[in-house]
Write a protein that holds these residues in place. Structure first.
Motif, PDB file in Angstrom:
ATOM      1  N   ARG A   3       0.830  -1.253   0.050  1.00  0.00           N
ATOM      2  CA  ARG A   3       0.081  -0.003  -0.008  1.00  0.00           C
ATOM      3  C   ARG A   3       1.000   1.370  -0.006  1.00  0.00           C
ATOM      4  O   ARG A   3       0.654   2.342  -0.913  1.00  0.00           O
ATOM      5  CB  ARG A   3      -0.895   0.017   1.183  1.00  0.00           C
ATOM      6  CG  ARG A   3      -1.996  -1.162   1.176  1.00  0.00           C
ATOM      7  CD  ARG A   3      -2.979  -1.097   2.371  1.00  0.00           C
ATOM      8  NE  ARG A   3      -3.709  -2.213   2.308  1.00  0.00           N
ATOM      9  CZ  ARG A   3      -4.775  -2.321   3.053  1.00  0.00           C
ATOM     10  NH1 ARG A   3      -4.849  -1.524   4.323  1.00  0.00           N
ATOM     11  NH2 ARG A   3      -5.830  -3.049   3.101  1.00  0.00           N
ATOM     12  N   GLU A   4       2.062   1.055   0.726  1.00  0.00           N
ATOM     13  CA  GLU A   4       2.881   2.303   0.670  1.00  0.00           C
ATOM     14  C   GLU A   4       3.403   2.751  -0.584  1.00  0.00           C
ATOM     15  O   GLU A   4       3.672   3.750  -1.148  1.00  0.00           O
ATOM     16  CB  GLU A   4       3.920   2.253   1.607  1.00  0.00           C
ATOM     17  CG  GLU A   4       3.450   2.137   3.017  1.00  0.00           C
ATOM     18  CD  GLU A   4       4.700   1.935   4.220  1.00  0.00           C
ATOM     19  OE1 GLU A   4       5.834   1.890   3.585  1.00  0.00           O
ATOM     20  OE2 GLU A   4       4.522   1.675   5.330  1.00  0.00           O
ATOM     21  N   ILE A   5       3.752   1.531  -1.397  1.00  0.00           N
ATOM     22  CA  ILE A   5       4.436   1.547  -2.719  1.00  0.00           C
ATOM     23  C   ILE A   5       3.304   2.388  -3.634  1.00  0.00           C
ATOM     24  O   ILE A   5       3.669   3.435  -4.434  1.00  0.00           O
ATOM     25  CB  ILE A   5       4.977   0.428  -3.427  1.00  0.00           C
ATOM     26  CG1 ILE A   5       5.958  -0.190  -2.650  1.00  0.00           C
ATOM     27  CG2 ILE A   5       5.186   0.490  -4.933  1.00  0.00           C
ATOM     28  CD1 ILE A   5       6.510  -1.569  -2.887  1.00  0.00           C
ATOM     29  N   ARG A   6       2.141   1.785  -3.517  1.00  0.00           N
ATOM     30  CA  ARG A   6       1.068   2.448  -4.388  1.00  0.00           C
ATOM     31  C   ARG A   6       0.757   3.844  -4.125  1.00  0.00           C
ATOM     32  O   ARG A   6       0.418   4.694  -5.052  1.00  0.00           O
ATOM     33  CB  ARG A   6      -0.210   1.726  -4.300  1.00  0.00           C
ATOM     34  CG  ARG A   6      -1.273   2.028  -5.059  1.00  0.00           C
ATOM     35  CD  ARG A   6      -2.567   0.896  -5.160  1.00  0.00           C
ATOM     36  NE  ARG A   6      -3.710   1.315  -5.832  1.00  0.00           N
ATOM     37  CZ  ARG A   6      -4.512   0.594  -6.241  1.00  0.00           C
ATOM     38  NH1 ARG A   6      -4.799  -0.432  -5.561  1.00  0.00           N
ATOM     39  NH2 ARG A   6      -5.520   1.122  -6.835  1.00  0.00           N
ATOM     40  N   ALA A   7       0.795   4.130  -2.781  1.00  0.00           N
ATOM     41  CA  ALA A   7       0.394   5.659  -2.383  1.00  0.00           C
ATOM     42  C   ALA A   7       1.594   6.559  -2.883  1.00  0.00           C
ATOM     43  O   ALA A   7       1.188   7.645  -3.276  1.00  0.00           O
ATOM     44  CB  ALA A   7       0.136   5.609  -1.021  1.00  0.00           C
ATOM     45  N   ILE A  12       3.464  10.427  -6.739  1.00  0.00           N
ATOM     46  CA  ILE A  12       4.144  10.844  -7.820  1.00  0.00           C
ATOM     47  C   ILE A  12       3.609  11.599  -9.045  1.00  0.00           C
ATOM     48  O   ILE A  12       3.692  12.359  -9.540  1.00  0.00           O
ATOM     49  CB  ILE A  12       5.246   9.943  -8.098  1.00  0.00           C
ATOM     50  CG1 ILE A  12       6.328   9.671  -6.889  1.00  0.00           C
ATOM     51  CG2 ILE A  12       6.107  10.060  -9.480  1.00  0.00           C
ATOM     52  CD1 ILE A  12       7.222   8.315  -7.253  1.00  0.00           C
ATOM     53  N   GLY A  13       2.390  10.792  -9.180  1.00  0.00           N
ATOM     54  CA  GLY A  13       1.569  10.807 -10.416  1.00  0.00           C
ATOM     55  C   GLY A  13       0.840  12.249 -10.132  1.00  0.00           C
ATOM     56  O   GLY A  13       0.694  12.874 -11.144  1.00  0.00           O
ATOM     57  N   ASP A  14       0.632  12.602  -8.967  1.00  0.00           N
ATOM     58  CA  ASP A  14      -0.148  13.900  -8.677  1.00  0.00           C
ATOM     59  C   ASP A  14       0.856  15.217  -8.935  1.00  0.00           C
ATOM     60  O   ASP A  14       0.590  16.227  -9.553  1.00  0.00           O
ATOM     61  CB  ASP A  14      -0.699  13.987  -7.323  1.00  0.00           C
ATOM     62  CG  ASP A  14      -1.728  12.864  -7.018  1.00  0.00           C
ATOM     63  OD1 ASP A  14      -2.330  12.346  -7.977  1.00  0.00           O
ATOM     64  OD2 ASP A  14      -2.057  12.560  -5.870  1.00  0.00           O
TER      65      ASP A  14
END
Length: 480
Positions: A3-7, A12-14
């Motif tokens: 979940r941390e990697i995805r967050a 980064i995407g934002d």
């Protein structure tokens, strides 16, 4: 941790979204040349770092999809046949790109032994370069492809040496190294290494050629399907002979000169009034590559019509084109060809139906088949021979396609009530048949005799004239 990697990736995407908006809103216009290229370089660096994440992740997806028990595979649980299909759904990438990701993932993934011990990756140096963000998918695929092809005949020590050197070249961190190599350069370096590693165990040239022969059809793009492959020498030679037989007729197209006092029809044979002022036959403006495409189309149609090919589903190999009946009648609209999701002009259906039998399938608006019917639209062998004897080859002036390579065109299309009769048939080559609706050439029948009218650029007078192959004739009181 997952979940941390995805967050983190979402964060980064934002952040990238703000940069993306600024780039498209015109802020790059205010930068000087050096800064502009710096932005491009920095963006590429971000892409390379980002591409390492799906490579590492796909490696784990592959590991979870290799169970001997089908129901335990990740692909099965998520309703996919293959890892590639699953990754395409998750990424929305094209099949070629996901294929490169899969190959790179297999090369750098660290498998787990039955004891739970994590083993070394097949290419550990490349794994390190991906982890450091100095290579992306294209560079990884450029390295992996040639080395994996040589892996079955190369030593493990040799592969590791190649892996180390190529990863160093990709990162530009070797002693006295030049700047980091591009993906194209890495592919060339990897091919050199593969040749070196495989020099003692290479298969004989003929065996290599047999193993590497291939012919593939790509995905449709802008109305075209790319063809890629490598042919065996004898297959290429046979194809070249087919091209020569179609593209090198005895009489080249264009103006033909005759001695003074002789007309093209024979000594003392005066030209008909409507032929006397006919313009010179137009030259063939197709490129060599376009001619070879049309020659292949002609050969394929001839092979399918000859009846010597194996059956497909209990019938001869037949191209099935689907179109609405009203579109065939008006000549406007779209049709569909099996294997392609992109509609084609309805003229393709008309062309296909003109040279083959037509099976009509009537559907209601819900898609239910409500009726089937079959309409024979193929000229018989006797009709074909008679029409070819009359026309002598392609009916379009200036085209010297021989009779054996011609198709028989319904002058009045069967969808508009035209009969399959010699009074409604004319010989045309594949190229002119396929382009008849768009090239400006027109054909009509007058009392059972075909006539042609050319485009305005060829004949400003726009007169209907006799077509077909002009004959050498005896005086008028003998053979007509």
């Amino acid at each position: 941790m997952t979940r941390e990697i995805r967050a983190q990736l979402q964060g980064i995407g934002d952040a990238l979204q703000d940069v993306l908006a600024a780039a498209f809103d015109g802020e790059v216009r205010a930068t000087d040349d050096a800064a502009l290229l710096g932005i491009v370089s920095a963006a590429a660096d971000v892409i390379r770092r980002a591409e390492g994440v799906p490579i590492a992740t796909v490696g784990e997806v592959q590991a979870r999809s290799t169970s001997t028990v089908r129901d335990e595979r990740l692909t099965t649980q998520l309703g996919s046949r293959t890892v590639g299909e699953l990754i395409q759904r998750a990424t929305r990438f094209a099949a070629a790109r996901t294929g490169e990701i899969e190959r790179a993932a297999r090369a750098v993934h660290r498998p787990v032994a039955l004891t739970g011990e994590q083993l070394a990756a097949p290419f550990p140096a490349l794994r390190g370069a991906l982890r450091a963000g100095v290579v992306g998918v294209d560079a990884a695929a450029a390295i992996v492809g040639p080395l994996q092809a040589a892996a079955t005949r190369a030593s493990r020590a040799g592969l590791l040496a190649a892996d180390t050197e190529l990863a160093a070249a990709a990162g530009g961190d070797a002693p006295d190294a030049p700047p980091p190599a591009s993906a194209a350069e890495l592919r060339a370096f990897a091919q050199v290494w593969a040749a070196y590693l495989d020099q003692d165990g290479a298969e004989p040239r003929e065996a290599v050629a047999l193993r590497k022969r291939e012919l593939t059809l790509g995905r449709e793009h802008d109305g075209l399907v790319p063809v890629r492959g490598e042919l065996l020498v004898e297959v290429a030679a046979q194809l070249q002979r087919v091209f020569h037989s179609i593209l090198n007729p005895k009489n080249p197209p264009g103006v033909c000169f005759v001695p003074d006092g002789e007309s093209e029809g024979g000594v003392g044979d005066a030209a008909a009034p409507d032929e006397a002022d006919a313009p010179a036959p137009p030259s063939d403006v197709r490129t060599r590559a376009q001619k070879q495409h049309d020659a292949l189309a002609t050969a394929l149609n001839a092979a399918a019509a000859a009846g010597g090919l194996p059956d497909v589903g209990g019938a001869a190999p037949t191209l099935v084109v689907t179109a609405w009946e009203e579109d065939l009648g008006t000549g406007r609209g779209r049709a569909r060809i099996p294997g392609s999701d992109v509609p084609v002009p309805v003229g393709v259906a008309a062309h296909t139906g003109c040279v083959g039998n037509v099976q009509r399938v009537v559907l209601d608006r819900r898609g239910r088949i409500v009726s089937l019917s079959f309409a024979g639209r193929v000229f018989t062998a006797h009709q074909r021979r008679a029409i070819l004897a009359r026309d002598g080859g392609c009916f379009i002036p200036g085209c010297n396609a021989p009779p054996e390579w011609c198709e028989i065109h319904h002058v009045i299309d069967a969808a508009r009530g035209g009969p399959t009769h010699t009074d409604n048939g004319v010989a045309v080559c594949w190229h002119h048949h396929r382009t008849l609706e768009t090239s400006g050439w027109e054909i009509r029948m007058r009392d059972g005799v075909p006539e042609v009218r050319g485009p305005a650029w060829w004949d400003p007078a726009q007169r209907w004239r006799p077509g077909g192959r002009r004959r050498w004739r005896a005086p008028e009181d003998s053979w007509p």
